[in-house]
Scaffold this active site. Structure first.
Site, PDB file in Angstrom:
ATOM      1  N   SER A 234     -33.675  -5.231  36.642  1.00 12.31           N
ATOM      2  CA  SER A 234     -34.622  -5.746  35.655  1.00 12.31           C
ATOM      3  C   SER A 234     -35.794  -4.808  35.524  1.00 12.31           C
ATOM      4  CB  SER A 234     -35.132  -7.124  36.123  1.00 12.31           C
ATOM      5  OG  SER A 234     -36.175  -7.588  35.279  1.00 12.31           O
ATOM      6  N   HIS A 236     -38.489  -6.160  34.104  1.00 11.49           N
ATOM      7  CA  HIS A 236     -39.486  -7.194  33.833  1.00 11.49           C
ATOM      8  C   HIS A 236     -39.656  -7.396  32.320  1.00 11.49           C
ATOM      9  CE1 HIS A 236     -42.564  -9.467  36.279  1.00 11.49           C
ATOM     10  NE2 HIS A 236     -42.957  -9.779  35.068  1.00 11.49           N
ATOM     11  N   GLY A 268     -32.005  -8.333  31.139  1.00 10.52           N
ATOM     12  CA  GLY A 268     -32.653  -7.453  30.170  1.00 10.52           C
ATOM     13  C   GLY A 268     -31.919  -7.394  28.850  1.00 10.52           C
ATOM     14  N   ARG A 291     -36.415 -14.432  27.272  1.00  4.16           N
ATOM     15  CA  ARG A 291     -37.061 -14.916  26.058  1.00  4.16           C
ATOM     16  C   ARG A 291     -36.286 -16.007  25.306  1.00  4.16           C
ATOM     17  NH1 ARG A 291     -38.296  -9.434  26.720  1.00  4.16           N
ATOM     18  NH2 ARG A 291     -40.528  -8.923  26.665  1.00  4.16           N
TER      19      ARG A 291
END
Lengths: 337, 337, 337, 337
Positions: A234, A236, A268, A291
């Site tokens: 990841s 982030h 990701g 998200r």
């Protein structure tokens, strides 16, 4: 509940903090931190999307994988699909503030459990934050994972205890938050960790320990050395260091180096069931999605979250049929062109 | 002073000569010479930006570089970060004319010194120009560098003397201005120089001598032969020869050929602390930044300039943490993917 | 006369048939045949532009090429710069019709001769066309070249005689017009030619014979076999076969195969003096430019044409200084990155 | 009837279901399923277009292919050009509903037969659909091909009998519809097939059997094993599995593996005669075209369809002249750069 309806509501409820673009690729929101974007140029976010986009699939139709099994087991838990909700926080700071942190996370938690997968809850500079998240997890009678910021070890170990008491089945640290100089403003410095420091964390708990934020083979090998149960490949969400490569780009080499020695999760740019399939084919044991769970929660509460999970589950199954994969174990790099 | 505020003011004060785009990449201003753009197609400017953009960073979080040291020493001077303000001139011709040359440069000089770095002042066809710049440098009690156009040697040597008297700690020639046929219109021809001619310049002063405008390994090797103290890898911001490659593209091969024999500075497309880190990782000993200092000066005077320096210093430090570099010397190509 | 003024007038006088874009790359006019575009997708035109755009130049400033000589000799004629105006026709069909064919071509002819280079005039399905062009050439006391369509040999040979009588110093055939099925509608079929057929044309005249429309090494080698004096590497401005590569892409391999055995001219996407330099560095002995001469003629008559030539001459000279080329012979692939 | 007129009418008659873009590449309609787009990101559709776009042609003009023969024979039938109309269905669901299924398909059938090529009719979840299509085929005294969905074998074999009775000269299955989970909603599951299952289908008829939807060498080799007469290299217009490569990308390797052993048809992104030439050069024996026949039928009924066929026939002939191919057999990879 229709997923298009969820997105439409989300667009309204997110108050412009996220435009809920047709394609969630980080271009429009580039640089919006706070907000939902990637840091600086935004390219560490867009790289996640683009690295996945470059992966093309071998369609295969002459075979007998007529009804694929999409389930897996991670840390002794069965998941309907190899997906977990990534820890995302900050409804006021990043998501427009219409819903409270506990509303947002309770919907994510319930929707995940209803959809047959597990939520991961997060931590911030605000002391009350993690307890709130853990409370919501408890309320849903829920099982999940807690990821803690890379504070000083003593501080982390206290928080691990809190998470254990809340009944989580795994804990971890998002060590890539190390560069968030802003956190230091709250007087609670975060930072990178040495192998020895991480070993201390691993030994502090009997739960599986997850290191989130690994982007190189070197760090993945060090992670194995620490005794951690899993790494999350990841960056982030592209929010800490501008100009990193995309997760799907570095995943194959990391998986090659450590797979089998440590559980490899990928986080990701995953949006669809086809993206889940790609990450697995690139070497991941499971996938985190960030998200889209925000959008689903803001757009349809727990039902929105479940709707999103149902959607990617159907996509994953269809894609497994069309690439000839009868179960998750069968997915490998042969389906990638 | 907030950097967003600086940019907002700059947009107004630059009178359309620069649009202060969200991303300063040379696309909108392509061909605007005079103005702030690249010459012709503008691609020598955009190439600088794009060559840097292509460089991706290895995020590393398992290490002990918790508080990196960003300082360096160049020509015996200590800099807070390895950055200097590149010589940029022409407030009337290129920057909309709202502020005078001495206002603009005095703010750059003071802001740099307040921010812990050094300014480089430039030269033009107007005879009064260099003395004005040197006066401002003196007024700020300041230390800095003067870069002179590639006039006939005699003329250059006179100007070197003026600079010495002003107290600069290094001098140089931006030899890539050789193709500016327009300068010849003022009756003061510029041109390329042979090794012998450059040797004469180097020998004319005790100060370190800088050759700005080297874009090939061949020229870099010749520069070493001249006895110069430093080369600046630069295509003059893309303003002299259309269709050159970007600085970050040619930098690694040049650094490989001459590093250690001559100081290697890089100038082209650097906007952020992450860009500074990339240039160092690609082989530069230090970095020059051009256009952003114009925006900072026009948008916030000396305080704007310092604000910009503070911003890239913080970005550089955070990026060093997230790539595991404890000081500038530790930065090398291992952090580049 | 200012070149920007020329372009502004051209935009008006071309009546929308050409938008006189800031960058003349074939994107806006894609598919506009009739008109000024490339055929079909327009990509054979855009490929010309893009193939040149990809070529990057090695800037070199440490040398003694302070005043380069830009002139060459072709077919015994001296040219100020290695450029000729390509044959372009059809003011009514393609250029909006404001000016007549003889106005347009007379300005190109005069402008070229005033600017120190030579015009090439063309041929169409209308019988009166070539004589008109040749008349204008005669009127200007002019020297130039005539290019004839690939009719049946007998017809071509008659037209060669007409051109000889007009005093041209070379003749040729644009053999890539072979696929223009529309020409057959006029009852005058065009077509490809065998080596034997071309030999007959070459032998029919004492003038140097030019084969325009070669895009492969194989065709270039066959051209050498025919005894022709020159080939023009050209895809007819992208107007005959969709989806060919760009001229600058195929030029190096063609030049490598036949240079020295036959004069190699390049025609495709050249706009500036830097483009001229690139084509020469890629292996061309000289360059043809098409559409910009239309814009120059429509925008400023013969003075516009001369203005354009002066502009590219200055650009070529500056680019030769900045790449260290003291004369045309010195230009070679070393200046290409 | 002018083709531009056809497109103009089509835009109106398709009621926004298709924008009849200048370039039909799947970008604007991305994700529009139902509709005319590609599934999900739409990239499996755009990949078809882009894979063809990348193929560049060697223009050749020195040869004797002055009047190329564009005809071929497939399954014992002579075609004017190596093109067939691909099975596309769903006027209400996908095409805006202005015309009925039988209107639309009758125009495609008549236009194809008038234009010297053959139509392929399709099948859907609605039982009445295939009989309607077959009736229209009969009415036109027509010859054509029927492609059936991958139902259970018994169901397929019944439909093959119906097609035989209607007089088709070949039958097949679009096996790539296997992932259309939506079809299962109608209680008629579709799915992938094993080699044994396909053998049963092949043996059930004396007609040539076509497997549509092969995108890998492995599947193509299995198809040969089944005894099928032909494969169609196709990703179903990008409508079943997101993120497959384009047909023109995988065609060369598939053709290399099985050409000669089985007829290889290509279906994906073909728009023009130049595209037809490319697919043949990449290894196809013939080409299917989908969406443009919808536009032609909706825009000009059977005359529109014939107009489109005439257009691509002229383009193919001109392109064969300009690449030096005197007949379809002569087309090979040498014309590809």
């Amino acid at each position: 509940m229709d997923y298009k309806e969820v997105l439409k509501n989300a667009k309204q409820n997110l108050n412009g903090s996220c435009r809920v673009c047709q394609v969630c690729n980080g271009r429009v929101c580039a640089g919006e931190v706070p907000g939902m974007g990637g840091t600086g140029s935004g390219m560490a976010f867009t790289a996640n999307y683009e690295a996945l986009e470059k992966v093309k699939l071998n369609m295969r139709v002459i075979h007998d994988a007529k009804d694929p099994d999409t389930s897996i087991e991670i840390f002794g838990k069965k998941l309907r699909i190899p997906v977990m909700a990534a820890p995302v926080s900050g409804t006021t700071l990043n998501m427009g503030g219409k819903f409270s942190e506990s509303q947002y996370i309770s919907w994510v938690i319930k929707g995940c459990l209803d959809g047959g997968v597990y939520p991961i809850v997060g931590d911030t500079a605000v002391d009350a934050f993690l307890p709130t998240n853990l409370d919501e997890l408890k309320k849903s009678g829920g099982t999940g994972i807690a990821i803690i910021k890379p504070w000083e070890n003593k501080n982390i170990i206290n928080k691990i205890k809190m998470a254990e008491e809340a009944g989580v089945f795994a804990v971890g640290v998002d060590i890539d938050a190390a560069g968030l100089i802003t956190l230091a403003l709250f007087g609670k410095p975060v930072g990178p960790k040495t192998v020895e420091e991480i070993k201390e964390l691993v030994k502090s708990t009997k739960l599986p320990f997850i290191l989130k934020g690994v982007m190189t083979v070197d760090d993945a090998l060090l992670a194995v050395e620490t005794g951690a149960a899993a790494v999350v490949v990841s960056n982030h969400g592209g929010r800490v260091l501008d100009q990193t490569p995309g997760v799907a780009e570095v995943l194959p080499e990391i998986a090659k180096a450590v797979k089998g020695k440590i559980t490899v999760l990928a986080d990701g740019g995953v949006r669809t069931g086809v993206d889940v399939l790609k990450m697995l084919a690139l070497g991941a044991d499971g996938v985190l999605i960030g998200r889209p769970f925000v959008t689903a929660s803001f757009g349809g509460e727990s039902e929105g979250v479940k709707t999103y999970i149902d959607k990617i589950a159907a996509e994953l199954k269809s894609a497994m049929i069309l690439t000839g994969c009868k179960d998750i174990k069968s997915i490998n790099k042969d389906i990638i062109r």
